[in-house]
Design a protein around this motif. Structure first.
Motif, PDB file in Angstrom:
ATOM      1  N   VAL A   1      -4.400 -19.100  47.487  1.00  0.00           N
ATOM      2  CA  VAL A   1      -5.381 -19.922  47.937  1.00  0.00           C
ATOM      3  C   VAL A   1      -6.688 -19.764  46.997  1.00  0.00           C
ATOM      4  O   VAL A   1      -7.500 -20.641  46.886  1.00  0.00           O
TER       5      VAL A   1
ATOM      6  N   THR B   1     -12.363 -22.116  55.493  1.00  0.00           N
ATOM      7  CA  THR B   1     -12.485 -20.637  55.793  1.00  0.00           C
ATOM      8  C   THR B   1     -13.602 -20.104  54.843  1.00  0.00           C
ATOM      9  O   THR B   1     -13.631 -20.231  53.769  1.00  0.00           O
TER      10      THR B   1
ATOM     11  N   PRO C   1      -2.363 -11.580  54.534  1.00  0.00           N
ATOM     12  CA  PRO C   1      -2.317 -12.840  54.714  1.00  0.00           C
ATOM     13  C   PRO C   1      -2.608 -13.518  55.969  1.00  0.00           C
ATOM     14  O   PRO C   1      -3.238 -14.607  56.165  1.00  0.00           O
ATOM     15  N   SER C   2      -2.458 -12.648  57.151  1.00  0.00           N
ATOM     16  CA  SER C   2      -2.667 -13.143  58.529  1.00  0.00           C
ATOM     17  C   SER C   2      -4.104 -13.131  58.936  1.00  0.00           C
ATOM     18  O   SER C   2      -4.344 -13.716  59.776  1.00  0.00           O
TER      19      SER C   2
ATOM     20  N   SER D   1      -4.147 -21.060  59.596  1.00  0.00           N
ATOM     21  CA  SER D   1      -3.308 -22.105  58.688  1.00  0.00           C
ATOM     22  C   SER D   1      -3.506 -23.295  59.473  1.00  0.00           C
ATOM     23  O   SER D   1      -3.132 -23.542  60.668  1.00  0.00           O
ATOM     24  N   PRO D   2      -3.979 -24.393  58.558  1.00  0.00           N
ATOM     25  CA  PRO D   2      -4.465 -24.214  57.174  1.00  0.00           C
ATOM     26  C   PRO D   2      -5.633 -23.411  56.874  1.00  0.00           C
ATOM     27  O   PRO D   2      -6.496 -23.189  57.871  1.00  0.00           O
ATOM     28  N   SER D   3      -5.888 -22.959  55.670  1.00  0.00           N
ATOM     29  CA  SER D   3      -7.004 -22.051  55.312  1.00  0.00           C
ATOM     30  C   SER D   3      -8.278 -22.904  54.758  1.00  0.00           C
ATOM     31  O   SER D   3      -9.419 -22.364  54.589  1.00  0.00           O
TER      32      SER D   3
ATOM     33  N   THR E   1      -6.546 -11.241  50.986  1.00  0.00           N
ATOM     34  CA  THR E   1      -5.717 -12.159  51.749  1.00  0.00           C
ATOM     35  C   THR E   1      -4.448 -11.953  51.139  1.00  0.00           C
ATOM     36  O   THR E   1      -3.640 -12.514  52.138  1.00  0.00           O
TER      37      THR E   1
ATOM     38  N   GLU F   1     -13.439 -18.625  60.526  1.00  0.00           N
ATOM     39  CA  GLU F   1     -12.449 -19.701  60.330  1.00  0.00           C
ATOM     40  C   GLU F   1     -13.210 -21.134  60.722  1.00  0.00           C
ATOM     41  O   GLU F   1     -14.519 -21.158  60.944  1.00  0.00           O
TER      42      GLU F   1
END
Length: 222
Positions: A137, A81, A71-72, A76-78, A67, A167
């Motif tokens: 994160v 997940t 990062p994509s 957001s927010p993560s 990640t 997600e």
């Protein structure tokens, strides 16, 4: 080459050469086993990250490396997940009667998962992990099995690792683990194939196609 660890499963990362690992990723599901070609020279491999790491690499570290490089992949927010992991490795069992002419195939094995945030307390990084996940994160509490290592999963150098990113659901809750998929092969426990067709010992997951890397930064990318 089988992975070696020292007393207590420890590895001195300053003096031990890391090995090369292909970490595959997909949002919403795992890859099908037939997504992985037997020969990468004839068909392209699915999207993946190439890293150098050690037997003591944890799911937290894998999640951080993936990640932070991409990062994509995280919403957001993560929070909420789930990142789930499987080993993908070749079937080395002797062929059953009447199946000798069938093409080689891959097997898969569940490794574990991590959840960013979620309900209840999580697991904090160890001192060794803090050297890798110093920010981001994955540096905080994670639920699931963030401290599980490649060695714990009986990883063999040359195996692939597949990561499925789920997600949060529409109500913000954590998505459940997916059902096992039987595609392009079957899932069996590492080290046994059932009945009289037990798995043969393996030293290199893909017939010696990958050896130890020649170095690289800690947790670096190939």
């Amino acid at each position: 080459m089988a992975m070696q660890t020292g007393p207590g499963g420890k590895v001195d990362r300053q003096t031990t050469c890391p090995f090369h690992l292909k970490l595959f990723y997909r949002t919403g599901s795992f890859h099908r086993l037939d997504d992985f070609p037997i020969s990468s020279t004839t068909s392209p491999l699915p999207p993946h990250l190439q890293i150098y790491t050690w037997p003591t690499c944890t799911l937290r570290e894998l999640s951080h490396l993936l990640t932070s490089a991409l990062p994509s992949l995280l919403p957001s927010p993560s929070i909420g997940t789930r990142l789930a992991y499987r080993l993908i490795y070749p079937d080395t069992r002797p062929p059953r009667p009447g199946t000798a002419d069938l093409p080689p195939r891959y097997l898969s094995k569940e490794v574990g998962n991590v959840v960013i945030g979620g309900d209840g307390p999580g697991i904090l990084p160890t001192e060794e992990e803090k050297d890798v996940v110093s920010s981001g994160v994955m540096s905080g509490e994670l639920q699931g099995e963030p401290d599980k290592t490649l060695a714990d999963a009986r990883f063999v150098i040359g195996d692939y690792v597949d990561c499925a990113i789920f997600e949060p659901l529409g109500d913000g809750s954590v998505a459940p683990m997916p059902r096992a998929e039987f595609a392009g092969g079957v899932r069996v426990p590492r080290g046994g194939g059932g009945g009289s067709y037990a798995a043969a010992p393996r030293e290199n997951g893909f017939g010696g196609g990958y050896g130890r890397g020649s170095g690289g930064p800690r947790g670096g990318y190939g």
